[in-house]
Design a protein around this motif. Structure first.
Motif, PDB file in Angstrom:
ATOM      1  N   ARG A  31       0.851  -1.206   0.000  1.00 26.23           N
ATOM      2  CA  ARG A  31       0.000   0.000   0.000  1.00 26.23           C
ATOM      3  C   ARG A  31       0.885   1.255   0.000  1.00 26.23           C
ATOM      4  O   ARG A  31       0.614   2.205  -0.730  1.00 26.23           O
ATOM      5  CB  ARG A  31      -0.925  -0.014   1.231  1.00 26.23           C
ATOM      6  CG  ARG A  31      -2.009   1.056   1.154  1.00 26.23           C
ATOM      7  CD  ARG A  31      -2.837   1.115   2.421  1.00 26.23           C
ATOM      8  NE  ARG A  31      -4.094   1.814   2.201  1.00 26.23           N
ATOM      9  CZ  ARG A  31      -4.218   3.138   2.119  1.00 26.23           C
ATOM     10  NH1 ARG A  31      -3.161   3.905   2.254  1.00 26.23           N
ATOM     11  NH2 ARG A  31      -5.395   3.697   1.910  1.00 26.23           N
ATOM     12  N   THR A  35       1.051   4.392  -2.510  1.00 26.53           N
ATOM     13  CA  THR A  35       0.786   5.783  -2.116  1.00 26.53           C
ATOM     14  C   THR A  35       2.020   6.663  -2.361  1.00 26.53           C
ATOM     15  O   THR A  35       1.869   7.865  -2.588  1.00 26.53           O
ATOM     16  CB  THR A  35       0.310   5.891  -0.647  1.00 26.53           C
ATOM     17  OG1 THR A  35       1.254   5.268   0.226  1.00 26.53           O
ATOM     18  CG2 THR A  35      -1.062   5.263  -0.470  1.00 26.53           C
ATOM     19  N   VAL A  38       1.438   7.849  -5.710  1.00 26.74           N
ATOM     20  CA  VAL A  38       0.395   8.886  -5.692  1.00 26.74           C
ATOM     21  C   VAL A  38       1.010  10.207  -5.207  1.00 26.74           C
ATOM     22  O   VAL A  38       0.758  11.274  -5.782  1.00 26.74           O
ATOM     23  CB  VAL A  38      -0.794   8.475  -4.785  1.00 26.74           C
ATOM     24  CG1 VAL A  38      -1.772   9.629  -4.612  1.00 26.74           C
ATOM     25  CG2 VAL A  38      -1.520   7.262  -5.362  1.00 26.74           C
ATOM     26  N   LYS A  42       1.135  13.693  -7.189  1.00 27.30           N
ATOM     27  CA  LYS A  42       0.531  14.911  -6.633  1.00 27.30           C
ATOM     28  C   LYS A  42       1.570  16.040  -6.554  1.00 27.30           C
ATOM     29  O   LYS A  42       1.279  17.185  -6.887  1.00 27.30           O
ATOM     30  CB  LYS A  42      -0.058  14.626  -5.242  1.00 27.30           C
ATOM     31  CG  LYS A  42      -1.359  13.838  -5.281  1.00 27.30           C
ATOM     32  CD  LYS A  42      -1.947  13.660  -3.883  1.00 27.30           C
ATOM     33  CE  LYS A  42      -3.367  13.140  -3.960  1.00 27.30           C
ATOM     34  NZ  LYS A  42      -4.000  13.047  -2.630  1.00 27.30           N
ATOM     35  N   ALA A  50      -3.720  16.005   0.798  1.00 27.46           N
ATOM     36  CA  ALA A  50      -4.912  15.323   1.334  1.00 27.46           C
ATOM     37  C   ALA A  50      -6.115  15.542   0.423  1.00 27.46           C
ATOM     38  O   ALA A  50      -6.231  16.572  -0.236  1.00 27.46           O
ATOM     39  CB  ALA A  50      -5.217  15.842   2.728  1.00 27.46           C
ATOM     40  N   ASP A  51      -7.000  14.536   0.410  1.00 28.62           N
ATOM     41  CA  ASP A  51      -8.250  14.636  -0.342  1.00 28.62           C
ATOM     42  C   ASP A  51      -9.365  14.128   0.584  1.00 28.62           C
ATOM     43  O   ASP A  51      -9.593  12.921   0.713  1.00 28.62           O
ATOM     44  CB  ASP A  51      -8.162  13.797  -1.618  1.00 28.62           C
ATOM     45  CG  ASP A  51      -9.433  13.876  -2.467  1.00 28.62           C
ATOM     46  OD1 ASP A  51     -10.501  14.209  -1.912  1.00 28.62           O
ATOM     47  OD2 ASP A  51      -9.353  13.587  -3.675  1.00 28.62           O
ATOM     48  N   GLU A  55     -11.247  10.442   1.315  1.00 33.71           N
ATOM     49  CA  GLU A  55     -11.155   9.796   2.630  1.00 33.71           C
ATOM     50  C   GLU A  55     -12.545   9.451   3.177  1.00 33.71           C
ATOM     51  O   GLU A  55     -12.738   8.383   3.754  1.00 33.71           O
ATOM     52  CB  GLU A  55     -10.411  10.699   3.624  1.00 33.71           C
ATOM     53  CG  GLU A  55      -8.929  10.814   3.313  1.00 33.71           C
ATOM     54  CD  GLU A  55      -8.195  11.748   4.266  1.00 33.71           C
ATOM     55  OE1 GLU A  55      -8.588  11.846   5.440  1.00 33.71           O
ATOM     56  OE2 GLU A  55      -7.232  12.402   3.827  1.00 33.71           O
ATOM     57  N   GLN A  58     -13.648   6.367   1.530  1.00 32.78           N
ATOM     58  CA  GLN A  58     -12.899   5.208   2.032  1.00 32.78           C
ATOM     59  C   GLN A  58     -13.417   4.777   3.408  1.00 32.78           C
ATOM     60  O   GLN A  58     -13.564   3.582   3.682  1.00 32.78           O
ATOM     61  CB  GLN A  58     -11.402   5.533   2.128  1.00 32.78           C
ATOM     62  CG  GLN A  58     -10.717   5.615   0.779  1.00 32.78           C
ATOM     63  CD  GLN A  58      -9.309   6.199   0.906  1.00 32.78           C
ATOM     64  OE1 GLN A  58      -9.155   7.390   1.151  1.00 32.78           O
ATOM     65  NE2 GLN A  58      -8.292   5.372   0.740  1.00 32.78           N
ATOM     66  N   ILE A  84      -3.630   6.722   6.869  1.00 30.11           N
ATOM     67  CA  ILE A  84      -3.732   7.869   5.955  1.00 30.11           C
ATOM     68  C   ILE A  84      -2.944   9.070   6.502  1.00 30.11           C
ATOM     69  O   ILE A  84      -2.314   9.802   5.730  1.00 30.11           O
ATOM     70  CB  ILE A  84      -5.209   8.218   5.657  1.00 30.11           C
ATOM     71  CG1 ILE A  84      -5.806   7.138   4.743  1.00 30.11           C
ATOM     72  CG2 ILE A  84      -5.339   9.592   5.004  1.00 30.11           C
ATOM     73  CD1 ILE A  84      -7.249   7.368   4.342  1.00 30.11           C
ATOM     74  N   VAL A  87       0.485   8.570   5.414  1.00 27.62           N
ATOM     75  CA  VAL A  87       0.596   8.795   3.963  1.00 27.62           C
ATOM     76  C   VAL A  87       0.649  10.298   3.671  1.00 27.62           C
ATOM     77  O   VAL A  87       1.468  10.759   2.855  1.00 27.62           O
ATOM     78  CB  VAL A  87      -0.595   8.142   3.211  1.00 27.62           C
ATOM     79  CG1 VAL A  87      -0.600   8.564   1.736  1.00 27.62           C
ATOM     80  CG2 VAL A  87      -0.529   6.617   3.327  1.00 27.62           C
ATOM     81  N   ILE A  88      -0.204  11.065   4.354  1.00 27.25           N
ATOM     82  CA  ILE A  88      -0.232  12.512   4.107  1.00 27.25           C
ATOM     83  C   ILE A  88       1.109  13.144   4.501  1.00 27.25           C
ATOM     84  O   ILE A  88       1.617  14.013   3.792  1.00 27.25           O
ATOM     85  CB  ILE A  88      -1.439  13.164   4.818  1.00 27.25           C
ATOM     86  CG1 ILE A  88      -2.736  12.728   4.114  1.00 27.25           C
ATOM     87  CG2 ILE A  88      -1.327  14.695   4.817  1.00 27.25           C
ATOM     88  CD1 ILE A  88      -4.016  13.120   4.838  1.00 27.25           C
ATOM     89  N   HIS A  91       3.348  12.456   1.661  1.00 27.91           N
ATOM     90  CA  HIS A  91       3.000  13.332   0.522  1.00 27.91           C
ATOM     91  C   HIS A  91       3.568  14.747   0.770  1.00 27.91           C
ATOM     92  O   HIS A  91       4.101  15.377  -0.148  1.00 27.91           O
ATOM     93  CB  HIS A  91       1.485  13.460   0.370  1.00 27.91           C
ATOM     94  CG  HIS A  91       0.794  12.244  -0.199  1.00 27.91           C
ATOM     95  ND1 HIS A  91       1.431  11.090  -0.543  1.00 27.91           N
ATOM     96  CD2 HIS A  91      -0.527  12.035  -0.491  1.00 27.91           C
ATOM     97  CE1 HIS A  91       0.557  10.224  -1.013  1.00 27.91           C
ATOM     98  NE2 HIS A  91      -0.645  10.766  -1.000  1.00 27.91           N
TER      99      HIS A  91
END
Ligand code: PRE
Length: 101
Positions: A31, A35, A38, A42, A50-51, A55, A58, A84, A87-88, A91
């Motif tokens: 995963r 990401t 991703v 981005k 973030a989106d 979320e 999900q 998440i 992940v953020i 990102h």
């Protein structure tokens, strides 16, 4: 004294737990590989890390899956939020590195 068959059963169950934990780690690693891609996309294209609408979708999906599978949906939501959030962070680091280039 603990019955010998209880000790054997505990050993057998722990062996399954170890296999499941290994599978979870491998799934999480896959995963995060996804990401990371991703995050790079981005950062490259200027999309925000973030989106929140994604979320929300999900959370709704995983809560329903958890309920169907007999897993506490509150726990499923907390677990997803934990993953998440990490992940953020990744990102954001990628976006910062891109901005500093
Ligand atoms: O789908 C995205 O846009 C992602 O960045 C991935 C992801 C996720 O880990 O699932 C992470 C952050 C977003 O807020 C939503 C979802």
């Amino acid at each position: 004294m603990i019955a010998e068959n209880a000790t054997e059963e505990l050993t057998r169950l722990r062996s399954s737990i170890d296999n499941i934990d290994a599978a979870l780690i491998h799934l999480l690693a896959e995963r995060f590989k996804c990401t990371q891609q991703v995050g790079a996309l981005k950062a490259r294209t200027g999309m925000p890390p973030a989106d929140k609408s994604r979320e929300q979708a999900q959370v709704a999906r995983l809560r329903a899956l958890a309920a169907d599978a007999g897993l506490d949906p509150v726990f499923a939501e907390k677990f997803l939020a934990f993953v998440i959030a990490e992940v953020i962070h990744h990102h954001e680091r990628l976006a910062e590195a891109r901005a500093a280039d």
